[in-house]
Design a protein around this motif. Structure first.
Motif, short mmCIF file in Angstrom:
data_model
loop_
_atom_site.label_atom_id
_atom_site.label_comp_id
_atom_site.label_asym_id
_atom_site.label_seq_id
_atom_site.Cartn_x
_atom_site.Cartn_y
_atom_site.Cartn_z
N ILE A 69 2.25 8.20 2.88
CA ILE A 69 1.22 7.92 3.89
C ILE A 69 -0.14 8.42 3.43
CG2 ILE A 69 1.58 10.03 5.27
CD1 ILE A 69 1.16 8.19 7.76
N LEU A 70 -0.18 9.53 2.68
CA LEU A 70 -1.45 10.02 2.15
C LEU A 70 -2.03 9.04 1.14
CD1 LEU A 70 -0.59 13.80 1.57
CD2 LEU A 70 -1.84 12.80 3.48
N GLU A 71 -1.18 8.57 0.24
CA GLU A 71 -1.65 7.64 -0.79
C GLU A 71 -2.04 6.29 -0.18
OE1 GLU A 71 1.71 7.55 -3.35
OE2 GLU A 71 1.47 9.65 -3.98
N ALA A 72 -1.28 5.82 0.79
CA ALA A 72 -1.58 4.53 1.42
C ALA A 72 -2.91 4.57 2.16
CB ALA A 72 -0.46 4.14 2.38
N SER A 73 -3.19 5.68 2.84
CA SER A 73 -4.45 5.77 3.60
C SER A 73 -5.65 5.76 2.65
CB SER A 73 -4.46 7.02 4.48
OG SER A 73 -4.32 8.19 3.71
N GLU A 74 -5.52 6.41 1.50
CA GLU A 74 -6.62 6.39 0.52
C GLU A 74 -6.83 4.98 -0.03
OE1 GLU A 74 -7.25 10.28 -1.93
OE2 GLU A 74 -5.09 9.92 -1.84
N ARG A 75 -5.74 4.29 -0.31
CA ARG A 75 -5.86 2.92 -0.84
C ARG A 75 -6.47 2.00 0.21
NH1 ARG A 75 -0.20 3.88 -2.46
NH2 ARG A 75 -0.21 4.60 -4.62
N TYR A 76 -6.02 2.15 1.45
CA TYR A 76 -6.54 1.28 2.52
C TYR A 76 -8.02 1.56 2.74
CZ TYR A 76 -6.74 -1.25 6.94
OH TYR A 76 -7.08 -2.13 7.93
N LEU A 77 -8.40 2.82 2.75
CA LEU A 77 -9.81 3.18 2.92
C LEU A 77 -10.66 2.56 1.82
CD1 LEU A 77 -11.76 4.90 4.66
CD2 LEU A 77 -11.33 6.79 3.10
N LEU A 122 0.81 -1.22 0.00
CA LEU A 122 0.00 0.00 0.00
C LEU A 122 0.85 1.27 0.00
CD1 LEU A 122 -3.07 -0.70 2.30
CD2 LEU A 122 -2.97 -0.58 -0.17
N PHE A 123 2.06 1.19 0.54
CA PHE A 123 2.95 2.35 0.52
C PHE A 123 3.80 2.40 -0.75
CE2 PHE A 123 1.65 2.71 4.84
CZ PHE A 123 1.98 3.98 5.29
N ASN A 124 3.58 1.42 -1.66
CA ASN A 124 4.34 1.36 -2.91
C ASN A 124 5.84 1.44 -2.66
OD1 ASN A 124 2.29 0.96 -4.75
ND2 ASN A 124 2.01 3.13 -5.22
N ILE A 134 -6.99 6.00 9.86
CA ILE A 134 -7.49 5.09 8.83
C ILE A 134 -6.62 3.84 8.73
CG2 ILE A 134 -7.74 4.85 6.32
CD1 ILE A 134 -8.69 7.85 6.39
N LEU A 135 -5.30 4.01 8.76
CA LEU A 135 -4.39 2.87 8.61
C LEU A 135 -4.43 1.94 9.81
CD1 LEU A 135 -1.43 4.80 6.98
CD2 LEU A 135 -2.86 3.07 5.87
N ALA A 136 -5.02 2.39 10.92
CA ALA A 136 -5.18 1.54 12.11
C ALA A 136 -6.57 0.92 12.20
CB ALA A 136 -4.90 2.35 13.38
N ALA A 137 -7.45 1.21 11.25
CA ALA A 137 -8.83 0.72 11.29
C ALA A 137 -8.89 -0.78 10.99
CB ALA A 137 -9.69 1.48 10.29
N PRO A 138 -9.57 -1.56 11.83
CA PRO A 138 -9.75 -2.99 11.52
C PRO A 138 -10.42 -3.17 10.17
CG PRO A 138 -10.41 -2.52 13.78
CD PRO A 138 -10.17 -1.19 13.12
N ARG A 139 -10.11 -4.26 9.51
CA ARG A 139 -10.62 -4.46 8.14
C ARG A 139 -12.14 -4.62 8.09
NH1 ARG A 139 -6.25 -8.04 4.71
NH2 ARG A 139 -4.36 -7.11 5.60
N ASP A 140 -12.75 -5.00 9.21
CA ASP A 140 -14.20 -5.19 9.21
C ASP A 140 -14.95 -3.95 9.72
OD1 ASP A 140 -13.55 -5.29 11.88
OD2 ASP A 140 -14.65 -7.15 12.31
#
Length: 468
Positions: free
Chosen positions: A100-108, A16-18, A160-166
């Motif tokens: 970190i900005l790009e990773a949080s968008e992808r994770y969200l 996610l952080f490429n 966002i990056l700490a949010a559980p997947r569910d």
């Protein structure tokens, strides 16, 4: 990257952080990513960001010593750390700040269970409102709430990056010191509902005047916002809503006004022998309901009522909401009541201060029944620009007429009229403590409040305290 059926398997720091270079094992998300090496705990991931005053790459060794299991850093810095324990993972990226900005968008985008993003802003009460809404929604949903006062763009990314997947509901706090900052966060993470607690004269150095504050808070309302919860007793906020560029499908007003959809009809303080409670009656579309909470301050009336409204609108049964709010404790520094072994009560409002929040805290000092004296210990208030003297003068008069004694601390009081018999100016924290030690007796109540700069909570280091 768009969500696909295989996306969850790709939700790792490396992918996610490429990362352009990886030394060690990849780490699955969610995980605790921190930017301050001093706050690293065992198992955290440290990201080395370039700050205004320092570069996070200078603190990588400290983060590792404190237990970091991974480090995200500039790829050209990787060679400096190849000698470290191979159990530690190093993720090289061209720019940690951009990554970190790009990773949080992808994770969200990959949180397939996510139903709603609820965003909270306002001049005062944001953090406590966020916590209260989280307590209400978690009665029936899987909820992830931002940690502490993580209310900047970076703070929301870390949340966002700490949010559980569910996660089904993501609750974000959005703050700002200048125009455009809330808009940047809201446009990046697109909340489906927003809450505005208040519009008050704070951060005036960045906003200029109250109209600037209003404009900044309204930035939280984007085209994606379907529900907007507002303080229905705020005339300036109500006037701003009429001019919104993007009008939500439903605007829910909460307050004492007869026009409010969720109308507060009564609010009082109650003591049960062990704790103080705020007892509130709310007339809502779901009937008349009484809510009690350990959020005991007068200003918490609106916070509790906003949380009640959010819960009702999202299908949480009123009785469940009542249970969720009942024993919710106040965050330290935001109104918790502490008692010393000597029987002195401290109202811990040490986290921060603005003119409106100081006055509210003084009101609460007066509300607490006591057989002793009321003492206010006030640090200076920051970011008031050209209004600083006027607001400090006003607040000091308010405190001096309400409390038995007022101790003031900080350079902001220098040019303020201090010609009150019960006001004492002390510029050294130890002098403040020594004075309090000399005068305080069983039954006294002490309010401690000031801007973050002054770290007013240091006062408590000289007492043995427990929270009521």
């Amino acid at each position: 990257m768009s969500p696909t059926d295989s996306f969850p398997e790709a939700m790792t720091v490396g992918k996610l952080f490429n990362c352009t270079r990886l030394c060690g094992a990849d780490i699955s998300l969610p995980c605790s990513i921190k930017t301050d090496s001093r706050k690293i705990e065992k198992g955290d991931v440290f990201i080395a960001l370039k700050g205004n005053r320092s570069d996070g790459h200078s603190f990588i060794s400290d983060a590792i010593k404190r237990g970091a299991k991974g480090v995200i850093l500039k790829d050209e810095e990787m060679s400096k750390f190849t000698s470290f324990n191979k159990d530690i993972s190093f993720f090289g990226v061209p720019s940690p700040d951009a990554a970190i900005l790009e990773a949080s968008e992808r994770y969200l985008a990959g949180l397939s269970s996510l139903r709603e993003i609820v965003a909270i802003t306002g001049s005062v009460g944001k953090t406590t409102t966020k916590e209260a809404i989280g307590k209400v929604l978690e009665r029936i949903y899987r909820v992830h709430v931002s940690r502490g006062n993580y209310n900047t763009l970076l703070g929301c990314c870390l949340t966002i990056l700490a949010a559980p997947r569910d996660t089904e509901f993501l609750v974000l706090e959005m703050g700002a010191n200048a125009k455009g900052e809330i808009g940047e966060i809201a446009n990046k993470f697109r909340p489906s509902s927003s809450v505005i607690t208040s519009v008050e004269p704070v951060h005036l150095e960045g906003f200029g005047d109250i109209e600037g504050v209003l404009g900044a808070k309204l930035e939280i309302v984007t085209a994606d916002c379907k529900l907007l919860f507002v303080n229905g007793d705020s005339p300036i906020l109500n006037s701003g809503i009429d001019k919104l560029k993007h009008r939500p499908s439903k605007i829910i007003s909460v307050g004492t006004s007869s026009s409010c959809l969720y109308r507060i009809t009564d609010s009082s303080l109650r003591w049960d022998g062990n704790h103080y409670f705020r007892k509130i009656t709310i007339d809502s579309p779901f009937g008349l309901k009484t809510v009690e909470s350990k959020l005991w301050g007068k200003q918490h009336t609106l916070i509790i009522s906003l949380a009640f409204a959010v819960g009702c609108e999202y299908g949480v049964a009123p009785d469940d909401i009542v249970q969720g709010l009942l024993f919710m404790s106040l965050p330290r520094g935001r109104g918790a009541i502490l008692q010393s072994d000597e029987g002195v009560l401290f109202i811990d409002e040490s986290y921060n201060a603005s003119p409106v929040s100081v006055k509210a805290a003084i009101d609460n000092l007066c509300l607490i029944p006591s057989r002793g004296r009321k003492v206010a210990v006030l640090g200076g208030m920051k970011e008031l620009g050209s209004y600083a003297n006027r607001f400090h003068d006003d607040v000091l008069y308010y405190a001096a007429t309400a409390a038995d004694q007022v101790l003031i601390h900080g350079s902001e009081w220098k040019d303020i009229n201090k010609n009150y018999k019960n006001v004492l100016c002390l510029q050294d924290m130890e002098d403040i403590v020594n004075h309090l030690k000399a005068i305080l007796r069983t039954g006294d109540v002490v309010l401690v409040k000031g801007s973050r700069t002054y770290e007013m909570e240091r006062i408590y280091d000289w007492w043995s305290l427990h929270e009521l």
